[in-house]
Structure formats: C-alpha cells, structure tokens
Enzyme design. Structure first.
Site, PDB file in Angstrom:
ATOM      1  N   GLU A   1       7.436  23.495  43.965  1.00 30.28           N
ATOM      2  CA  GLU A   1       8.792  23.998  44.195  1.00 30.28           C
ATOM      3  C   GLU A   1       8.708  25.239  45.075  1.00 30.28           C
ATOM      4  OE1 GLU A   1      10.427  24.217  39.998  1.00 30.28           O
ATOM      5  OE2 GLU A   1       8.489  23.253  39.728  1.00 30.28           O
TER       6      GLU A   1
ATOM      7  N   HIS B   1      16.544  27.332  36.135  1.00 29.92           N
ATOM      8  CA  HIS B   1      17.022  26.352  37.117  1.00 29.92           C
ATOM      9  C   HIS B   1      18.550  26.263  37.219  1.00 29.92           C
ATOM     10  CE1 HIS B   1      12.990  25.279  37.869  1.00 29.92           C
ATOM     11  NE2 HIS B   1      12.816  24.316  36.995  1.00 29.92           N
TER      12      HIS B   1
ATOM     13  N   HIS C   1      13.029  19.770  43.227  1.00 30.21           N
ATOM     14  CA  HIS C   1      12.165  19.593  42.058  1.00 30.21           C
ATOM     15  C   HIS C   1      11.582  18.177  41.987  1.00 30.21           C
ATOM     16  CE1 HIS C   1      10.672  20.348  38.021  1.00 30.21           C
ATOM     17  NE2 HIS C   1      11.192  21.544  38.014  1.00 30.21           N
TER      18      HIS C   1
HETATM   19  C1  GLA Z   1       9.780  24.181  36.301  1.00 26.01           C
HETATM   20  C2  GLA Z   1       9.407  25.163  35.263  1.00 26.01           C
HETATM   21  C3  GLA Z   1       8.762  24.468  34.141  1.00 26.01           C
HETATM   22  C4  GLA Z   1       9.663  23.399  33.588  1.00 26.01           C
HETATM   23  C5  GLA Z   1      10.029  22.452  34.674  1.00 26.01           C
HETATM   24  C6  GLA Z   1      11.034  21.435  34.214  1.00 26.01           C
HETATM   25  O1  GLA Z   1       8.741  23.810  37.050  1.00 26.01           O
HETATM   26  O2  GLA Z   1       8.611  26.210  35.733  1.00 26.01           O
HETATM   27  O3  GLA Z   1       8.421  25.388  33.143  1.00 26.01           O
HETATM   28  O4  GLA Z   1      10.812  24.001  33.062  1.00 26.01           O
HETATM   29  O5  GLA Z   1      10.554  23.130  35.766  1.00 26.01           O
HETATM   30  O6  GLA Z   1      10.662  20.802  33.051  1.00 26.01           O
END
Ligand code: GLA
Length: 382
Positions: free
Chosen positions: A347, A138, A213
């Site tokens: 997402e 991210h 997110h």
């Molecule tokens: C995304 C990732 C997850 C986790 C979340 C945040 O969706 O794929 O594995 O890291 O973000 O906690």
C-alpha cells in the site's frame, strides 16, 4: 513427382502458418485494446454497480468495479503464456458486500491508522470513527472502500485505456472536516502497466492519504512466503502493539526488515523479532529511499509463475502487509479459501498516523491546493 511437390508445398505452408500463429499468441497482438462495461449487480438504495473490463490486447486484463473503486482482477500472462488472475477477491458483488479485509479497494480518506481516531488542526480537535481497537483504520466504518463511485469518463488513447471515477466525501464524514472531492484515474497501458492517479480538493483543511489495497499472489500458492521481494527502503517505522508508529524511524540494516536486495518474503517472517511478533508477520510502513515514477521502489516476483511486478510511486512510504489476519474463513474467487499469508499488499502511502507526527511528511490538505499522487504497477515475465 508433381504429387510429391504438392505434398511438400502443403507441409511447408502448414509449418509457416503454425509457426506464425504461435508467435501471435505469444506476443498477444491478436486483439485491439478495449473497455467493456457491464452490470455487476445492484446495491439496494445505492444503485447499479458497474464493471469495467480493460483489455490491453496484449494479454493483460484488469477488471474494476465502481463499488469501492475495487480492482476485481488483474490478469497477466505467466511464462508459458497462460493467463493468471494474480489478485484475491470475489467473483460476485455479494462477496464484496460482506465484511472483508479491503480486497482490491481504494482506501480513503486515510490509508492505515490514526491513533485513537483523533488529531488537531489549528488547535481544533477532530474525532474520527474508531474501527480498529482504539484506533481509526482505513477511513473508518464506511470508508471510500464501501461507497459507490461515479463514472466521470472512460477513453482510449494511443497507448492506454483510462477510467476516471469520482467521489464527493461530505464534510464530517467519518469525522473528517471539509467536503473532499476525489478523482481517481485507472489506466492500463500497452506496456502491461496499471497506473493509478489520485486527485483531491477540499474546502476546509483536512488530512488525506489515499491508496489501493490489492492483495497479490503471483503464483496461486497457498502462501506468498516463497515470493521474492525487494523494497528500496533503508528505514521503516516500528509500531506499538496497536500498530501505531512509535515515532522512531529505524534502520533496516540487515535485519528481518531489510529487503534492499531480493529476499524470500518468508526468510525472516518467523524470526524472533519484537516487530514481527507485533505484526504477526510484516504489517509495517517502509520509508522509501527515492520515490519516483522513473525507477521502481519495489520489485516482487515468483519463481514458479515467473511473473514479476515492479512498483513505482511518488509516495514516501509503503505498507507491506503479508495477509497475517487472513485465517481461512473467507471463500473467495472460484471457491478458493484464503488462508493466512495467501496474499500480500503493497500500500503506497504517507506514513500511518502522520497527523499526530509533525516530523513525518505531512498529509494536511489546504483549500486551494490539489492533492495528487501516482503509483504504477508494471507486470512482466523474467
Ligand atoms: C492494512 C493494515 C493491516 C490490516 C489490513 C486489513 O494493511 O496495516 O493491519 O488492517 O490493512 O486487514
């Protein structure tokens, strides 16, 4: 006699006015659309954080803050007309300044993981911040979710309210090449849709994969396992045990990853399946059959609140994450404790680790090109 006629007339007028006020509150036509700006606090050395409250006058309100371009709340009517905030997050800025799992944030430069925080462009190796075991996640340690965005403008037109925010990510930030100028537009329409448009330009070749997110819970139940979900995706990208795609593209074909028709999220979440076990639930990228802004790729709904959400996107994939890492240690809005699976994320994105997979749709952005993509979330009762 006159007296009786008078009483009947008054009763009749009362009946009519009562009936029309019910109609008004249901159709929610009472207010005109508005954007209200207020202060959400200050970040030492960075400045004031603003909150933008977009109210479409039809019962839907979206609150956005310019720290992390976070969607702080999405308030929609349930089938009884009661307004519910259907997102996880915090009431105050202090919450968003703690370590938290990206509640409502924009994600950039790269949504999801890049293996070993490294990729090559034209033979040159780039090393990114590694903030998730061996991998980059991210956007790194200080991604777009932890910066203060600038307001470009806010305006109304006939059907919508709009807010544009921008961020200039300098060359080398978190290890990425090129100065990247990003413009994010949030719109709230009179049709109860949130439209997010992302644009970016660079002065050197770089990789970009932006997403939002938000964690949703359409009925405030302790887990989202009873929500029903449909993802029009015949394939998904299985992962290794550090959640990096193996490179194989698998068919969902009737298994736990098959959401091609509405299915309870919890239906197969506990199944004895290697991919489910690796993710601790769903934490996977689905390959959308037909990304489009004309028909939704995803539908999710709650039979308790009878709130439904359709997602339309131009992105080739969606990371469906069932909040498996939430563990009750975060106290969020109104003192609520966020237990495992108390929210889910959808997402919309390019596939994880695309810079290291030539056969995945490319995330490379060249100077002179414009990165642009749109996702729409539409809310309604059913
Ligand atoms: C995304 C990732 C997850 C986790 C979340 C945040 O969706 O794929 O594995 O890291 O973000 O906690």
């Amino acid at each position: 006699m006159k007296f009786l006629a008078c009483i009947i007339l008054i009763a009749f007028v009362l009946m009519i006015s009562c009936d029309s006020s019910q109609r008004d509150s249901r159709s929610g036509n009472a207010n005109s659309p508005s954007i209200e700006v207020s202060s959400f606090g200050r970040i030492p050395d960075a400045g004031e954080v603003k909150m933008y409250k977009l109210d479409n006058g039809r019962g839907m309100v979206v609150e956005i803050i310019n720290y992390g371009a976070i969607i702080k709340s999405i308030q929609v009517p349930d089938d009884k007309g009661d307004i519910r905030d259907i997102t996880l997050g915090f009431d105050r800025l202090e919450g968003y300044l703690t370590e938290h799992p990206y509640f409502g944030t924009v994600i950039g430069r790269y949504g999801n993981r890049i293996a070993n925080g490294s990729f090559q462009i034209d033979g040159q190796q780039y090393s990114l911040a590694t903030n998730n075991g061996p991998n980059h996640l991210h956007g790194g340690l200080n991604g777009f979710d932890k910066v203060l965005w600038d307001e470009v403008r806010q305006w109304k037109d006939q059907d919508s309210l709009h807010l544009e925010l921008s961020y200039l990510s300098p060359d080398g930030e978190e290890g990425y090449p090129g100065n990247l100028q990003v413009i994010l537009r949030y719109s709230l329409t009179s049709n109860n849709e949130i439209i997010i448009n992302y644009k970016a330009r660079t002065d050197q070749k770089t990789h970009v994969n932006l997403t939002n997110h938000s964690y949703f819970n359409l009925d405030d139940s302790p887990t989202i396992e009873d929500h029903e979900l449909k993802i029009i995706a015949s394939q998904f990208t299985p992962v290794d045990n550090t959640l990096i795609p193996t490179g194989v593209i698998d068919n969902v074909s009737g298994g736990p990853f098959d959401f091609t028709s509405l299915k309870r999220i919890g239906e197969h979440i506990g199944s004895n399946n290697q991919q489910i076990e690796i993710g601790g639930g769903y934490d996977h990228n689905f390959v959308l059959n037909k990304p489009s802004l004309e028909s939704p790729s995803i539908t999710v709904r709650s039979n308790l609140s009878r709130i439904a959400m359709d997602v339309y996107t131009l992105e080739p994939g969606v990371q469906f994450y069932t909040g498996n890492f939430l563990d009750g240690s975060i106290v969020g809005k109104s003192g609520g404790v966020y237990e495992k699976r108390s929210g889910f994320c959808l997402e919309t994105q390019h596939f994880p680790d695309s810079p290291n997979h030539e056969d995945f749709p490319s995330t490379l952005l060249n100077p002179g090109e414009e990165y642009t993509t749109t996702t729409i979330y539409r809310f309604y009762n059913f």
